[in-house]
Design a protein around this motif. Structure first.
Motif, PDB file in Angstrom:
ATOM      1  N   UNK A 154       0.824  -1.207   0.000  1.00  0.00           N
ATOM      2  CA  UNK A 154       0.000   0.000   0.000  1.00  0.00           C
ATOM      3  C   UNK A 154       0.865   1.266   0.000  1.00  0.00           C
ATOM      4  N   UNK A 155       2.016   1.192   0.640  1.00  0.00           N
ATOM      5  CA  UNK A 155       2.916   2.345   0.633  1.00  0.00           C
ATOM      6  C   UNK A 155       3.519   2.574  -0.750  1.00  0.00           C
ATOM      7  N   UNK A 156       3.720   1.506  -1.499  1.00  0.00           N
ATOM      8  CA  UNK A 156       4.301   1.621  -2.837  1.00  0.00           C
ATOM      9  C   UNK A 156       3.261   1.970  -3.900  1.00  0.00           C
ATOM     10  N   UNK A 157       2.021   1.791  -3.598  1.00  0.00           N
ATOM     11  CA  UNK A 157       0.967   1.947  -4.611  1.00  0.00           C
ATOM     12  C   UNK A 157       1.077   3.284  -5.343  1.00  0.00           C
ATOM     13  N   UNK A 158       1.025   3.193  -6.677  1.00  0.00           N
ATOM     14  CA  UNK A 158       1.035   4.381  -7.528  1.00  0.00           C
ATOM     15  C   UNK A 158       0.337   4.008  -8.831  1.00  0.00           C
ATOM     16  N   UNK A 159      -0.940   4.354  -8.974  1.00  0.00           N
ATOM     17  CA  UNK A 159      -1.703   3.967 -10.168  1.00  0.00           C
ATOM     18  C   UNK A 159      -1.089   4.453 -11.478  1.00  0.00           C
ATOM     19  N   UNK A 160      -0.240   5.492 -11.413  1.00  0.00           N
ATOM     20  CA  UNK A 160       0.368   6.009 -12.639  1.00  0.00           C
ATOM     21  C   UNK A 160       1.546   5.159 -13.109  1.00  0.00           C
ATOM     22  N   UNK A 161       2.004   4.241 -12.258  1.00  0.00           N
ATOM     23  CA  UNK A 161       3.126   3.374 -12.603  1.00  0.00           C
ATOM     24  C   UNK A 161       2.619   1.939 -12.692  1.00  0.00           C
ATOM     25  N   UNK A 162       2.685   1.304 -13.868  1.00  0.00           N
ATOM     26  CA  UNK A 162       2.131  -0.051 -14.020  1.00  0.00           C
ATOM     27  C   UNK A 162       2.656  -1.050 -12.994  1.00  0.00           C
ATOM     28  N   UNK A 163       3.937  -0.927 -12.615  1.00  0.00           N
ATOM     29  CA  UNK A 163       4.518  -1.870 -11.667  1.00  0.00           C
ATOM     30  C   UNK A 163       3.905  -1.768 -10.280  1.00  0.00           C
ATOM     31  N   UNK A 164       3.242  -0.634  -9.978  1.00  0.00           N
ATOM     32  CA  UNK A 164       2.760  -0.411  -8.613  1.00  0.00           C
ATOM     33  C   UNK A 164       1.248  -0.216  -8.534  1.00  0.00           C
ATOM     34  N   UNK A 165       0.540  -0.833  -9.457  1.00  0.00           N
ATOM     35  CA  UNK A 165      -0.916  -0.827  -9.355  1.00  0.00           C
ATOM     36  C   UNK A 165      -1.356  -1.904  -8.369  1.00  0.00           C
ATOM     37  N   UNK A 166      -2.389  -1.609  -7.583  1.00  0.00           N
ATOM     38  CA  UNK A 166      -2.883  -2.544  -6.573  1.00  0.00           C
ATOM     39  C   UNK A 166      -4.342  -2.858  -6.871  1.00  0.00           C
ATOM     40  N   UNK A 167      -4.702  -4.142  -6.942  1.00  0.00           N
ATOM     41  CA  UNK A 167      -6.105  -4.495  -7.222  1.00  0.00           C
ATOM     42  C   UNK A 167      -7.046  -3.966  -6.141  1.00  0.00           C
ATOM     43  N   UNK A 168      -8.237  -3.587  -6.551  1.00  0.00           N
ATOM     44  CA  UNK A 168      -9.219  -3.043  -5.610  1.00  0.00           C
ATOM     45  C   UNK A 168      -9.554  -4.051  -4.518  1.00  0.00           C
ATOM     46  N   UNK A 169      -9.655  -5.335  -4.894  1.00  0.00           N
ATOM     47  CA  UNK A 169     -10.003  -6.363  -3.905  1.00  0.00           C
ATOM     48  C   UNK A 169      -8.911  -6.488  -2.846  1.00  0.00           C
ATOM     49  N   UNK A 170      -7.664  -6.370  -3.249  1.00  0.00           N
ATOM     50  CA  UNK A 170      -6.575  -6.460  -2.282  1.00  0.00           C
ATOM     51  C   UNK A 170      -6.605  -5.269  -1.328  1.00  0.00           C
ATOM     52  N   UNK A 171      -6.910  -4.092  -1.858  1.00  0.00           N
ATOM     53  CA  UNK A 171      -7.014  -2.906  -0.997  1.00  0.00           C
ATOM     54  C   UNK A 171      -8.165  -3.062   0.000  1.00  0.00           C
ATOM     55  N   UNK A 172      -9.254  -3.629  -0.460  1.00  0.00           N
ATOM     56  CA  UNK A 172     -10.404  -3.830   0.428  1.00  0.00           C
ATOM     57  C   UNK A 172     -10.052  -4.782   1.565  1.00  0.00           C
ATOM     58  N   UNK A 173      -9.368  -5.859   1.240  1.00  0.00           N
ATOM     59  CA  UNK A 173      -8.956  -6.816   2.271  1.00  0.00           C
ATOM     60  C   UNK A 173      -7.997  -6.167   3.263  1.00  0.00           C
ATOM     61  N   UNK A 174      -7.121  -5.322   2.746  1.00  0.00           N
ATOM     62  CA  UNK A 174      -6.166  -4.615   3.604  1.00  0.00           C
ATOM     63  C   UNK A 174      -6.891  -3.654   4.549  1.00  0.00           C
ATOM     64  N   UNK A 175      -7.815  -2.910   3.997  1.00  0.00           N
ATOM     65  CA  UNK A 175      -8.526  -1.925   4.810  1.00  0.00           C
ATOM     66  C   UNK A 175      -9.353  -2.589   5.906  1.00  0.00           C
ATOM     67  N   UNK A 176      -9.902  -3.753   5.613  1.00  0.00           N
ATOM     68  CA  UNK A 176     -10.699  -4.483   6.599  1.00  0.00           C
ATOM     69  C   UNK A 176      -9.828  -5.368   7.490  1.00  0.00           C
ATOM     70  N   UNK A 177      -8.546  -5.481   7.143  1.00  0.00           N
ATOM     71  CA  UNK A 177      -7.640  -6.403   7.837  1.00  0.00           C
ATOM     72  C   UNK A 177      -8.230  -7.823   7.831  1.00  0.00           C
ATOM     73  N   UNK A 178      -8.817  -8.164   6.696  1.00  0.00           N
ATOM     74  CA  UNK A 178      -9.476  -9.457   6.535  1.00  0.00           C
ATOM     75  C   UNK A 178      -8.461 -10.477   6.017  1.00  0.00           C
ATOM     76  N   UNK A 179      -7.607 -10.941   6.906  1.00  0.00           N
ATOM     77  CA  UNK A 179      -6.511 -11.819   6.515  1.00  0.00           C
ATOM     78  C   UNK A 179      -6.762 -13.284   6.850  1.00  0.00           C
ATOM     79  N   UNK A 180      -7.929 -13.571   7.449  1.00  0.00           N
ATOM     80  CA  UNK A 180      -8.212 -14.946   7.809  1.00  0.00           C
ATOM     81  C   UNK A 180      -7.164 -15.501   8.759  1.00  0.00           C
ATOM     82  N   UNK A 181      -6.860 -16.778   8.640  1.00  0.00           N
ATOM     83  CA  UNK A 181      -5.885 -17.389   9.546  1.00  0.00           C
ATOM     84  C   UNK A 181      -4.436 -17.121   9.167  1.00  0.00           C
TER      85      UNK A 181
END
Length: 754
Positions: free
Chosen positions: A607-634
């Motif tokens: 998340x700290x590296x995320x930069x939508x303007x740089x292809x190497x640092x795009x983060x999927x929306x679903x991954x961001x959602x899991x991060x924001x919810x801290x939904x990491x399961x076991x």
């Protein structure tokens, strides 16, 4: 008197005379008992050598495969599920992708067995057993035999032993030289060829950081892909069939949820490709000062062109994704290798060892007779290689064959040669058929405008950097007809060749032999490649081969002498794509003065590296959602999701996809890279700075389960939590332990952080 620098080198050599550096080495599994077991157990391993490699019972080796010939994979379920790197399966993922179904961008997950995708040509090879066959291969080889004659006899013996071993079985036998041909070992193998794609994350996970982060630490890449091995009804290798069943392995790796701590024992089990740890100083100088700089220069130009065109056109991006990754990978590695060798003062260290060797040789007449000429002959040979040969070979391989049109033209040159020299009708027909069948695959991933730009740029480099004696006659046309304009030369050549479209190629190959010969010998691309091949085969290859053959013999003798001189040192053989074990520990390192890198990364870093303007640092929306919810399961630890970690295992190309195994034989990660500061480890290992980079197994499970919703795959794996391996060095480094709670049927697993 020694100056301070020389004294330091002598001290270093004295200290290293008794054993390989800590964590250095790629060891033969069958020799672990006598060479390594005690050292591995001192580092914390709780297994025996028999647990790792056995021919009498199932062992860790039975879960390791050579994947596709160039990577490693591991079996992680009793249903043949195979884990490897995303970049190892990249070609297969690309082959199933299109603009409409872009699995590179969006990922792919088979939710049923029927959705798993076959991959013609892909294989997975297990090692059945190893055997020292040195006596059978070298027993009748006279001493002092010229290298070419020696090799002929060796190859005849290899074929004999292979036939004796495999006749009447479905196994194959690979026999390779070790220590430059002082020893030979045989690997009996079993190869499966029905390998199906099961799952792959999107590039934004599987290649997160891309070429920007390649070879770098800290790293946040979910570099994995899942395949499945299928077998016939008898659980043996079989050609693809819808009726095949998932392979039932002799062993599969349980996956640890306990995580890692600094100081934990780590073992990498895989198929490292190639190392050259015992080269003389002249060879290291040639690599660091001649060959690597030339190859980096050529690839820098090519990568710039590919990058520009891929960004401008989505179709070109898909066509050239795997090609770009392949070119870029070695390019960045060579840059790090040059820097690392310089920082280690590798040439001076090699020279200090050679002085020590010379003094040892001078002490006895027998040594003088055997080893007295070795170092002087190295000096002469590398001086001759420096006279156009090394650069000529590198520019042929990188600049000439780096142009797709010219690389493709090689087989058409061979076809023209067969027609001109009245080759057999069968040979002509076979080559013609092969070219007809391969054309669709070649042109599917070929973009003419891109290749034309590459051609103009690389031909200009070749002309400027190499002696005119190595220039093809066609280069004179550039100055005469195009006023030095290489782009104009390219326009003319690509407009008049038949090799730039599938339709033109197929039309060409339909002609009768006489008409075909006339067309081939008039084609400017084929004739240019013919000239390049003629120059290479007449002016570069013969002398280069002669000198490298001589150096192989000298290396064999030199290494024999080093092993005799350093009797107490444990020597490991250079990597040669055979099964090896390396061991080390989870550890930090200091890349430069004043900077220390931690040993693990987390999803927070993504998340700290995320930069939508740089292809190497795009983060999927679903991954961001899991991060924001801290939904990491076991799989998370104290509100954080581990992603990657580093350890001191000695690895190289081919170890991509190798399992990283803990002290108890459990999978804790998948190796996918080395740190940039440690890429010189193919030539010289540095325990302070060499680190292998691995994806944490918990991140892989998290992506499959929580991100992809493919929990059915996790259910077929064996998840365990046997607690931490070693006490954490400090409270600040310690990660929370995980506890497993099982239900009465002992099938469901719930994990909680303390």
């Amino acid at each position: 008197m020694f100056n301070r620098k020389q004294l330091c080198l002598w001290v270093l050599l004295a200290l290293s005379s008794f054993s390989a550096s800590a964590d250095e080495g790629m060891w033969l599994p069958m020799l672990l008992k006598q060479l390594n077991e005690a050292d591995m157990q001192k580092k914390g391993m709780r297994l025996s050598a028999e647990d790792i490699y056995s021919i009498n019972k199932s062992s860790l080796k039975d879960a390791i495969v050579q994947f596709g010939g160039g990577c490693t994979g591991e079996i992680i379920s009793n249903q043949g599920l195979l884990l490897t790197n995303h970049h190892c399966g990249y070609g297969q993922i690309q082959s199933h992708s299109s603009v409409e179904n872009d699995y590179l961008t969006n990922g792919f997950w088979a939710m049923t067995r029927q959705e798993e995708k076959p991959n013609p040509g892909l294989s997975a090879t297990f090692i059945v057993r190893m055997e020292d066959v040195t006596k059978q291969i070298l027993g009748d080889v006279p001493a002092g035999l010229p290298e070419a004659e020696r090799e002929k006899l060796v190859q005849a013996n290899i074929k004999k032993v292979q036939a004796q071993t495999t006749t009447g079985t479905h196994y194959e036998a690979i026999i390779r030289p070790f220590f430059y041909g002082n020893e030979y070992y045989m690997y009996v193998t079993e190869t499966f060829k029905d390998i199906r794609l099961v799952g792959a994350p999107p590039e934004s996970i599987g290649k997160f950081g891309g070429d920007t982060d390649n070879w770098m630490w800290p790293r946040h890449t979910g570099d994995f892909a899942l395949f499945r091995i299928y077998a016939g009804p008898d659980n043996k290798p079989a050609a693809y069939s819808p009726d095949n069943k998932p392979y039932v392995p002799k062993h599969h790796l349980p996956i640890s949820l306990a995580g890692i701590q600094q100081g934990d024992f780590t073992m990498v089990f895989g198929f490292p490709g190639r190392t050259t740890e015992y080269l003389p100083s002249q060879a290291v100088r040639e690599i660091a000062e001649v060959s690597d700089p030339a190859k980096v220069k050529i690839r820098t130009v090519k990568l710039g062109i590919l990058d520009q065109d891929m960004k401008a056109d989505p179709k070109v991006r898909i066509q050239y994704a795997a090609k770009y990754a392949s070119v870029s990978n070695a390019h960045k590695k060579w840059i790090g290798e040059m820097r690392g060798l310089k920082k280690l003062d590798a040439i001076a260290k090699k020279q200090a060892l050679e002085r020590q060797f010379s003094q040892w040789v001078a002490q006895e007449t027998g040594r003088k007779n055997t080893y007295g000429q070795v170092l002087g002959q190295f000096e002469q040979n590398y001086a001759q290689l420096g006279q156009n040969l090394t650069l000529g070979r590198d520019y042929y391989m990188e600049a000439v064959l780096g142009v797709e049109l010219l690389n493709y033209a090689q087989n058409f040159v061979r076809l023209a040669d067969l027609l001109q020299t009245n080759g057999s009708a069968a040979d002509v027909q076979a080559l013609t058929k092969r070219l007809q069948e391969s054309a669709p695959g070649f042109f599917k991933n070929y973009n003419l405008p891109t290749d034309k730009k590459v051609f103009a740029a690389l031909m200009e480099l070749y002309a400027k950097d190499l002696d005119p004696s190595l220039h093809p006659a066609a280069f004179g046309v550039v100055a005469k007809n195009h006023k030095g304009n290489w782009a104009a030369f390219a326009d003319n050549l690509y407009a008049n060749t038949n090799l730039v479209s599938e339709q033109k190629v197929q039309n060409l190959l339909q002609l009768d032999p006489a008409a075909l010969k006339a067309k081939l010998t008039a084609d400017p691309a084929i004739m240019l490649m013919f000239n390049f091949m003629a120059i290479y085969q007449s002016q570069i290859l013969p002398k280069y081969t002669q000198l490298t053959d001589q150096n192989t013999l000298l290396n064999r003798t030199y290494l024999q002498g080093l092993r005799e001189m350093q009797k107490d040192k444990k020597f490991y053989p250079d990597a040669n794509s055979t099964l090896r074990v390396s061991f080390g520990q989870v550890d930090t390192y200091k890349p430069v003065d004043g900077v220390t890198y931690d040993y693990y990364t987390t999803l927070e870093g993504i998340m700290e590296k995320e930069d939508p303007s740089i292809p190497d640092y795009k983060v999927p929306a679903k991954l961001k959602e899991l991060y924001q919810k801290k939904d990491y399961g076991p799989y998370g630890v104290n509100g954080k999701m581990p992603v990657a970690f580093i350890a001191s295992n000695h690895t190289t190309g081919g170890n991509s996809g190798s399992p990283v195994i803990n002290a108890r034989g459990e999978l804790i990660g998948t190796n996918f890279d080395r740190n940039w500061e440690g890429t010189m480890s193919d030539i010289m290992y540095d325990p302070d700075r060499v680190r292998n980079i691995s994806m944490d197994a918990r991140y892989f499970l998290f992506i499959v389960d929580k991100f992809a919703g493919a929990g059915h795959l996790v259910k077929e794996m064996t998840l365990v939590n046997n607690g931490p391996q070693t006490p954490a060095p400090s409270a600040s480094k310690k990660q929370p332990e995980l506890k497993i709670k099982k239900n009465k049927k002992n099938t469901k697993i719930k994990v909680e952080a303390e």
